[in-house]
Structures are given as C-alpha cells and as structure tokens.
Design a protein around this motif. Structure first.
Motif, PDB file in Angstrom:
ATOM      1  N   ARG A  98       8.956  17.813  83.365  1.00 51.13           N
ATOM      2  CA  ARG A  98      10.396  17.688  83.081  1.00 51.13           C
ATOM      3  C   ARG A  98      11.107  19.024  83.336  1.00 51.13           C
ATOM      4  NH1 ARG A  98      11.388  12.809  80.913  1.00 51.13           N
ATOM      5  NH2 ARG A  98       9.803  11.771  79.627  1.00 51.13           N
ATOM      6  N   LEU A  99      10.494  20.122  82.913  1.00 49.50           N
ATOM      7  CA  LEU A  99      11.080  21.436  83.175  1.00 49.50           C
ATOM      8  C   LEU A  99      11.084  21.744  84.669  1.00 49.50           C
ATOM      9  CD1 LEU A  99       9.512  23.506  80.245  1.00 49.50           C
ATOM     10  CD2 LEU A  99      11.918  22.849  80.503  1.00 49.50           C
ATOM     11  N   HIS A 100      10.083  21.277  85.385  1.00 53.37           N
ATOM     12  CA  HIS A 100      10.038  21.425  86.840  1.00 53.37           C
ATOM     13  C   HIS A 100      11.264  20.767  87.478  1.00 53.37           C
ATOM     14  CE1 HIS A 100       8.282  21.025  90.943  1.00 53.37           C
ATOM     15  NE2 HIS A 100       8.815  19.824  90.899  1.00 53.37           N
ATOM     16  N   ASN A 101      11.562  19.523  87.072  1.00 56.63           N
ATOM     17  CA  ASN A 101      12.746  18.838  87.586  1.00 56.63           C
ATOM     18  C   ASN A 101      14.030  19.553  87.182  1.00 56.63           C
ATOM     19  OD1 ASN A 101      11.027  16.953  88.663  1.00 56.63           O
ATOM     20  ND2 ASN A 101      11.754  15.234  87.431  1.00 56.63           N
ATOM     21  N   TYR A 102      14.039  20.048  85.954  1.00 61.07           N
ATOM     22  CA  TYR A 102      15.215  20.774  85.456  1.00 61.07           C
ATOM     23  C   TYR A 102      15.468  22.017  86.309  1.00 61.07           C
ATOM     24  CZ  TYR A 102      18.168  23.262  82.049  1.00 61.07           C
ATOM     25  OH  TYR A 102      19.200  23.949  81.430  1.00 61.07           O
ATOM     26  N   CYS A 103      14.402  22.733  86.660  1.00 61.69           N
ATOM     27  CA  CYS A 103      14.542  23.938  87.481  1.00 61.69           C
ATOM     28  C   CYS A 103      14.994  23.600  88.900  1.00 61.69           C
ATOM     29  CB  CYS A 103      13.214  24.695  87.527  1.00 61.69           C
ATOM     30  SG  CYS A 103      12.744  25.471  85.958  1.00 61.69           S
ATOM     31  N   HIS A 119      19.360  33.134  82.583  1.00 60.85           N
ATOM     32  CA  HIS A 119      20.010  33.120  81.268  1.00 60.85           C
ATOM     33  C   HIS A 119      20.928  31.917  81.071  1.00 60.85           C
ATOM     34  CE1 HIS A 119      22.773  34.476  78.019  1.00 60.85           C
ATOM     35  NE2 HIS A 119      21.663  34.983  77.530  1.00 60.85           N
ATOM     36  N   PRO A 120      21.792  31.542  82.041  1.00 64.75           N
ATOM     37  CA  PRO A 120      22.646  30.361  81.833  1.00 64.75           C
ATOM     38  C   PRO A 120      21.841  29.078  81.636  1.00 64.75           C
ATOM     39  CG  PRO A 120      23.496  31.700  83.631  1.00 64.75           C
ATOM     40  CD  PRO A 120      22.158  32.252  83.290  1.00 64.75           C
ATOM     41  N   SER A 121      20.771  28.893  82.399  1.00 63.64           N
ATOM     42  CA  SER A 121      19.946  27.686  82.253  1.00 63.64           C
ATOM     43  C   SER A 121      19.229  27.671  80.908  1.00 63.64           C
ATOM     44  CB  SER A 121      18.925  27.610  83.387  1.00 63.64           C
ATOM     45  OG  SER A 121      19.564  27.577  84.636  1.00 63.64           O
ATOM     46  N   PHE A 122      18.781  28.841  80.454  1.00 65.50           N
ATOM     47  CA  PHE A 122      18.153  28.947  79.143  1.00 65.50           C
ATOM     48  C   PHE A 122      19.137  28.549  78.050  1.00 65.50           C
ATOM     49  CE2 PHE A 122      17.097  31.161  75.251  1.00 65.50           C
ATOM     50  CZ  PHE A 122      15.730  31.002  75.134  1.00 65.50           C
ATOM     51  N   GLU A 123      20.359  29.059  78.136  1.00 65.59           N
ATOM     52  CA  GLU A 123      21.368  28.738  77.133  1.00 65.59           C
ATOM     53  C   GLU A 123      21.733  27.254  77.153  1.00 65.59           C
ATOM     54  OE1 GLU A 123      22.557  30.548  74.761  1.00 65.59           O
ATOM     55  OE2 GLU A 123      21.519  32.409  75.305  1.00 65.59           O
ATOM     56  N   GLU A 124      21.792  26.672  78.330  1.00 63.62           N
ATOM     57  CA  GLU A 124      22.101  25.242  78.427  1.00 63.62           C
ATOM     58  C   GLU A 124      20.998  24.399  77.799  1.00 63.62           C
ATOM     59  OE1 GLU A 124      22.659  21.850  81.906  1.00 63.62           O
ATOM     60  OE2 GLU A 124      23.257  23.930  82.329  1.00 63.62           O
ATOM     61  N   LEU A 125      19.743  24.756  78.068  1.00 61.48           N
ATOM     62  CA  LEU A 125      18.626  24.028  77.455  1.00 61.48           C
ATOM     63  C   LEU A 125      18.622  24.232  75.943  1.00 61.48           C
ATOM     64  CD1 LEU A 125      16.082  22.328  77.820  1.00 61.48           C
ATOM     65  CD2 LEU A 125      14.802  24.445  78.213  1.00 61.48           C
ATOM     66  N   LEU A 126      18.965  25.433  75.500  1.00 63.39           N
ATOM     67  CA  LEU A 126      19.036  25.713  74.062  1.00 63.39           C
ATOM     68  C   LEU A 126      20.082  24.832  73.395  1.00 63.39           C
ATOM     69  CD1 LEU A 126      18.275  27.475  71.604  1.00 63.39           C
ATOM     70  CD2 LEU A 126      20.015  29.113  72.368  1.00 63.39           C
ATOM     71  N   GLU A 127      21.206  24.656  74.062  1.00 62.04           N
ATOM     72  CA  GLU A 127      22.270  23.812  73.499  1.00 62.04           C
ATOM     73  C   GLU A 127      21.837  22.356  73.398  1.00 62.04           C
ATOM     74  OE1 GLU A 127      26.971  22.713  74.466  1.00 62.04           O
ATOM     75  OE2 GLU A 127      25.897  24.236  75.642  1.00 62.04           O
ATOM     76  N   LYS A 128      21.017  21.905  74.346  1.00 63.38           N
ATOM     77  CA  LYS A 128      20.545  20.518  74.339  1.00 63.38           C
ATOM     78  C   LYS A 128      19.624  20.226  73.154  1.00 63.38           C
ATOM     79  CE  LYS A 128      20.676  19.625  79.351  1.00 63.38           C
ATOM     80  NZ  LYS A 128      21.473  18.382  79.314  1.00 63.38           N
ATOM     81  N   ILE A 129      18.810  21.212  72.764  1.00 60.18           N
ATOM     82  CA  ILE A 129      17.794  20.945  71.744  1.00 60.18           C
ATOM     83  C   ILE A 129      18.179  21.472  70.371  1.00 60.18           C
ATOM     84  CG2 ILE A 129      16.026  21.082  73.544  1.00 60.18           C
ATOM     85  CD1 ILE A 129      15.137  23.748  72.314  1.00 60.18           C
ATOM     86  N   ASP A 130      19.247  22.249  70.272  1.00 63.53           N
ATOM     87  CA  ASP A 130      19.580  22.927  69.020  1.00 63.53           C
ATOM     88  C   ASP A 130      19.772  21.961  67.853  1.00 63.53           C
ATOM     89  OD1 ASP A 130      20.519  25.569  67.692  1.00 63.53           O
ATOM     90  OD2 ASP A 130      22.109  24.119  67.232  1.00 63.53           O
ATOM     91  N   HIS A 131      20.436  20.841  68.086  1.00 61.99           N
ATOM     92  CA  HIS A 131      20.771  19.932  66.980  1.00 61.99           C
ATOM     93  C   HIS A 131      19.547  19.199  66.423  1.00 61.99           C
ATOM     94  CE1 HIS A 131      20.815  17.334  70.563  1.00 61.99           C
ATOM     95  NE2 HIS A 131      20.515  16.341  69.737  1.00 61.99           N
TER      96      HIS A 131
END
Length: 376
Positions: free
Chosen positions: A265-270, A6-18
């Motif tokens: 990219r998501l692989h590296n992020y994980c 959940h924290p990683s999902f929220e962080e990624l959401l914040e990156k793309i939201d704008h």
C-alpha cells in the motif's frame, strides 16, 4: 530514511491521526508523528534495536506501536483494487499498457507473477507443524505472494494464500482473481499476462515455450514479455524501497501478511506521489543488505494447471487472435531485440563456410603463444 518526503509524510499523518485515542487530558502518551516515524523507519529497513534506542522506546512499546500503526495504515490506505466491474477503469489500465508498444498488443490490463520474501524459520505451532512447506527450492524460508500490477508498477491485486514451496500456477489458480476470471467477471475485451510457469488460457496469457519458434510466435512472446516486465519492475522497486525485505523478516509469523500488505500500500502511495521512476531514498549506512493456512490441498481444479502450459489451439483463443493481429499489421519484433552475439557468430560461420574461407582456430592461437615454462 522514511521513504517519504516531508509533505507526503504530513499527509499520511493527517490520514491516520484520528485513529489514535487520547487520554483524559486530551493528550497522547506517544505523539502520533513519532509512532508513524518509527513504523516507517522499521519498514524502510532500520534495526528495531537502533530505532528503539533513538526514540527511547522499550522493546514491548516499540512492537506494540509499530503493529498499531501498520494496522491503521492498512485500513486507511485502500489503494489496492482490481476494477473487474468497472469498464472505464479497465480501459485506462489497457491504455497504459498500450503505450508501452504503441498499441501493437491491445487488451492487457495487468501483469502478474509470484515472489517470495525471506523470513526466519517459522515455529511448528505457527504453521500447524508444516514447517517444510515454507522452505523454498532456493534454500531459505520464505513467504510467498502472487501479485498483479498496472503499467505504472502499482499493485492491483495480491494474494498470500499458499506456502512458499507451492508452484506459482497452483498458487494463482487458488487466488481470488483467478476465480473471478474463471467466473467471467473480467470483460472479454481484456486479459492479463503471466510468465511461462502459468497456464495459457483465453484471458490469462503466457508466452510460447521453446527456442525454435516461428517469427510470429517469437513476436508474440516479445510483446507479451514487454508488458510482463512491469510486475518484475514493481517487485524491484518494492524491495529496494523497503529494506525490511533485505533480510529475513523478524516479525511474528501471523504478522507477516500485514507487513507485506502495508508495504504494498505504501508502494502505491509513493508511486502516486513521486511516480515509478523516482529513485528510492538513500539507505542508512547501518543497514545490512544480504541478499492463512500453511498448505492447501490440491484439487482436480488445480492439478491440471501445475507447471503445464494449456495451449487452446482454437480460432477464438486470445493468443492466436493477437498473433494474427500482429501479422496482419506487420508488427514484427524490433530487429535490435533479436540480433544477439550468438546469432552474429552463427551468421559469420555460415558466411565463412559459404565462401570457403578458413575459420580461424582460436585454440591454436592460444597454444602457439609462449608460456611461462617455455621461456628460456
């Protein structure tokens, strides 16, 4: 389910939201959180029919939303970079590989190999009529990628310029990384490691071929392959984590590179979040698990590299330098990695022969045993 906590999902959401536009009321027709969840579930292996039903999307809205999210993630997560011009970062990469064998094989900054992802048969229009170039020798249509990773199995460089039927050495020599190394951009203190399908050059090392190798060439191969397993591990983690690769990809041919880039990219992020040893999130039971240009002309530059090892038997060759380094420091291949069942059997036969001991005939033991039709 989404391959992120959940924290990683929220962080990624914040990156793309704008990146998502709002309507005149300041709201969005579909919440960004829902669109991100849909896209992540798709790359994780969910069926588009199930996802569309679960989130109440029609087919067109589903594909449009997923494509938009993938494009934004590709632009926002800029985490695939090979630091050719940064000596300090190259030293960090080298230190990671050195820890694998406690500094016995210095200079490695990346491990590379090719992989093919299954896809549906492309249309003739999509590949300029050259459909057969995407049919592999293993009997399926696929999309090829050349990749280079660090010691943590993070992707540093990927290339998808060639059709999947192309030899790995040819696909590599036409990649941007290969051209950069040939142009001298990689510092001479460092090198990359490859498998035997690639040519062996000063900064592009591949193992010595053959079974009857001397002890130091065999030791060299052992340490090189010890580093090269990082790229095999990266491919395994990538495919295990993203179930979209478990079946032939069902996306438009021109969208396949975007899908692969985003998964890498998501692989590296994980890995940055969880590390390379964390197991992937459990797969939903409903998922089944089966198993730029279409072609590039071969030039004089690539013809010599295809399927052939180029041994530069000169004193300055990196392979010979590293082999000498191993010999001078007596860094032999570990005994546990060389003693196999085959060698044990061969040694036993030699000892029996030298002591004139009769070797038991296994076949005679079986033939003397009673058989069903011999019983009274």
């Amino acid at each position: 389910m989404f391959r992120l906590d959940h924290p990683s999902f929220e962080e990624l959401l914040e990156k793309i939201d704008h990146h998502f536009e709002r309507d005149s009321r300041g709201a969005r027709s579909i919440p960004v959180k829902i669109q991100l969840a849909v896209a992540l579930r798709f790359v994780a292996g969910g069926s588009y029919l199930d996802i569309a039903f679960a989130f109440n999307f029609n087919h067109t809205t589903f594909m449009t939303s997923v494509r938009k999210v993938l494009e934004i993630i590709d632009a926002e997560l800029d985490n695939i970079n090979f630091p050719l011009d940064d000596y300090a970062k190259l030293q960090e990469l080298e230190a990671g590989f050195s820890r694998i064998s406690m500094g016995k094989f210095p200079g490695t900054v990346a491990a590379g190999d090719g992989v093919v992802f299954r896809m549906q048969r492309p249309t003739k229009v999509a590949v300029d009529g050259d459909v057969t170039s995407f049919y592999t020798r293993k009997g399926f249509y696929g999309y090829a990628m050349q990749a280079f990773v660090d010691s943590r199995a993070r992707f540093l460089n990927i290339s998808m310029k060639m059709a999947s039927s192309t030899h790995d050495a040819t696909a590599y020599v036409l990649s941007d990384l290969s051209k950069a190394i040939r142009n001298g951009r990689l510092h001479p203190d460092f090198h990359i490691v490859l498998d035997e399908a690639y040519p062996n050059k000063k900064q592009e090392l591949s193992p010595f071929r053959g079974k009857e190798l001397d002890i130091w060439r065999d030791t060299f191969n052992y340490h090189l392959l010890l580093r090269r397993q990082c790229v095999e591990r990266a491919f395994g983690i990538l495919v295990q984590r993203f179930g979209v690769f478990w079946r032939p990809m069902r996306v438009a041919f021109e969208r396949i590179p975007l899908l692969i880039w985003v998964c890498c990219r998501l692989h590296n992020y994980c890995i940055d979040k969880f590390g390379a040893d964390r197991q992937a999130v459990a797969v939903a039971r409903g998922d089944a698990r089966p198993g730029d240009d279409a072609t590039a002309l071969l030039t004089d530059e690539t013809a010599h590299s295809r399927g052939r090892r180029v041994d530069l038997e000169v004193s300055e060759h990196t392979s010979l330098k590293l082999m000498k380094h191993l010999e001078e420091n007596n860094h032999l291949r570990p005994e546990h990695s060389t003693f196999t069942k085959v060698s044990r059997i061969q040694e036993n036969i030699k000892s029996w022969s030298s002591n004139e001991v009769q070797v038991p005939n296994t076949l005679s033991l079986f033939s003397s045993s009673p058989r069903v039709h011999d019983r009274p």
